[in-house]
Scaffold this motif. Sequence first.
Motif, PDB file in Angstrom:
ATOM      1  N   UNK A  58       0.938  -1.265   0.036  1.00 20.82           N
ATOM      2  CA  UNK A  58       0.003  -0.002   0.083  1.00 20.82           C
ATOM      3  C   UNK A  58       0.950   1.252  -0.084  1.00 20.82           C
ATOM      4  N   UNK A  59       2.004   1.336   0.861  1.00 17.59           N
ATOM      5  CA  UNK A  59       3.175   2.514   0.796  1.00 17.59           C
ATOM      6  C   UNK A  59       3.404   2.510  -0.583  1.00 17.59           C
ATOM      7  N   UNK A  60       3.830   1.479  -1.236  1.00 21.97           N
ATOM      8  CA  UNK A  60       4.596   1.799  -2.680  1.00 21.97           C
ATOM      9  C   UNK A  60       3.292   2.329  -3.475  1.00 21.97           C
ATOM     10  N   UNK A  66       2.727   7.507   2.506  1.00 28.75           N
ATOM     11  CA  UNK A  66       4.108   7.504   2.882  1.00 28.75           C
ATOM     12  C   UNK A  66       4.317   8.636   3.877  1.00 28.75           C
ATOM     13  N   UNK A  67       3.856  10.011   3.494  1.00 30.25           N
ATOM     14  CA  UNK A  67       3.755  11.355   4.214  1.00 30.25           C
ATOM     15  C   UNK A  67       3.212  11.037   5.738  1.00 30.25           C
ATOM     16  N   UNK A  68       2.302  10.147   5.874  1.00 27.55           N
ATOM     17  CA  UNK A  68       1.600   9.906   7.222  1.00 27.55           C
ATOM     18  C   UNK A  68       2.025   8.841   8.055  1.00 27.55           C
ATOM     19  N   UNK A  69       2.521   7.691   7.350  1.00 26.14           N
ATOM     20  CA  UNK A  69       2.981   6.726   8.277  1.00 26.14           C
ATOM     21  C   UNK A  69       4.326   6.782   8.390  1.00 26.14           C
ATOM     22  N   UNK A 202       7.844   0.279   7.503  1.00 25.98           N
ATOM     23  CA  UNK A 202       6.956  -0.109   6.216  1.00 25.98           C
ATOM     24  C   UNK A 202       6.801  -1.450   5.895  1.00 25.98           C
ATOM     25  N   UNK A 203       7.746  -2.168   6.710  1.00 24.79           N
ATOM     26  CA  UNK A 203       7.593  -3.622   6.456  1.00 24.79           C
ATOM     27  C   UNK A 203       7.986  -3.969   5.099  1.00 24.79           C
ATOM     28  N   UNK A 204       9.009  -3.541   4.527  1.00 25.49           N
ATOM     29  CA  UNK A 204       9.666  -3.699   3.092  1.00 25.49           C
ATOM     30  C   UNK A 204      10.694  -4.727   3.148  1.00 25.49           C
ATOM     31  N   UNK A 205      10.677  -5.805   2.665  1.00 28.47           N
ATOM     32  CA  UNK A 205      11.637  -6.963   2.502  1.00 28.47           C
ATOM     33  C   UNK A 205      12.687  -6.450   1.451  1.00 28.47           C
ATOM     34  N   UNK A 206      12.442  -5.558   0.599  1.00 29.29           N
ATOM     35  CA  UNK A 206      13.245  -5.083  -0.432  1.00 29.29           C
ATOM     36  C   UNK A 206      12.807  -3.571  -0.755  1.00 29.29           C
ATOM     37  N   UNK A 207      13.530  -2.602  -1.349  1.00 27.94           N
ATOM     38  CA  UNK A 207      12.916  -1.456  -1.744  1.00 27.94           C
ATOM     39  C   UNK A 207      13.848  -0.520  -2.437  1.00 27.94           C
ATOM     40  N   UNK A 208      13.351   0.210  -3.143  1.00 29.38           N
ATOM     41  CA  UNK A 208      14.065   1.438  -3.778  1.00 29.38           C
ATOM     42  C   UNK A 208      13.705   2.641  -2.770  1.00 29.38           C
TER      43      UNK A 208
END
Length: 267
Positions: A58-60, A66-69, A202-208
């Motif tokens: 959802x954040x992606x 993103x601005x809130x969480x 954000x519970x990202x296992x991988x990210x940019x």
Amino acid sequence: MRPYYIVLSYQAFKKYFQELKEGDLIGIRLPLKKEEIGLIIDLLNRKVEAFPSFLSQVLSTSKTLQAEILKDFILPHTFAIRDKTTLLSAISELSKLESTFKKFVTKDDRANCGLGVRLWNSLEEIFNIAGSPVLPYPFVLQPFFENVRDIRVVVLGEYYIEAYERVNPYNFRKNLFMGGKANSYELNKKEIEFCKKVMERGKFPYAHLDLIYIGDKGPYISEISLKGGIKGAKINHKEYEEIIKKIHQEFYKKWEEKYSPVEYLTP
């Protein structure tokens, strides 16, 4: 009793949606439209999990979320604008800073590649056009900062991390899509730890991740996504996809150890 499901296609997700229960796993990114996000709430209520996590998915897709969480990590004086009320509240706060900031930036909620980023000469200009097709709700509002450095970081679990600075002297948008250039950048320990904290939140296992420096202040997070362009990166597309596949397969294996028997649902 049926086996636990690991859903590996959107077609299977739609077909078996009503049957999903605790112990089942959504193993793909769901291409859900804004109005379908409520389906995730239902799945969470049924204790269905996802990899990547529902939160990261959802954040992606939403800069306002993103601005809130991720507020603890983002650029200062950044606001998620959802309607006229939140806009008026933000303008009230930002008006106190107009002696410091002369221009402001908005970001469309779901636009990519810098296409939804706009520069405004005043808050009144934004107020007058907000809610129109030119600037629809929701959007992100923040001051325009001079002397910004923009660093793209690619983190693929524990297997790969790379960064490059995006430079564009002709456009305040640093995106390579907008004509920016990529220069290799070596991350320091503080920056790596910062990225990991953002990903953990954000519970990202991988990210940019896009890191921002304002002069000597930072890093801040500008944006984060599960996937993005790698045009300026050293890693090639094949290597990138192989690592992502490995991360997923390792997670599925751990899931099988926790829940058994497991059935993989594909088209």
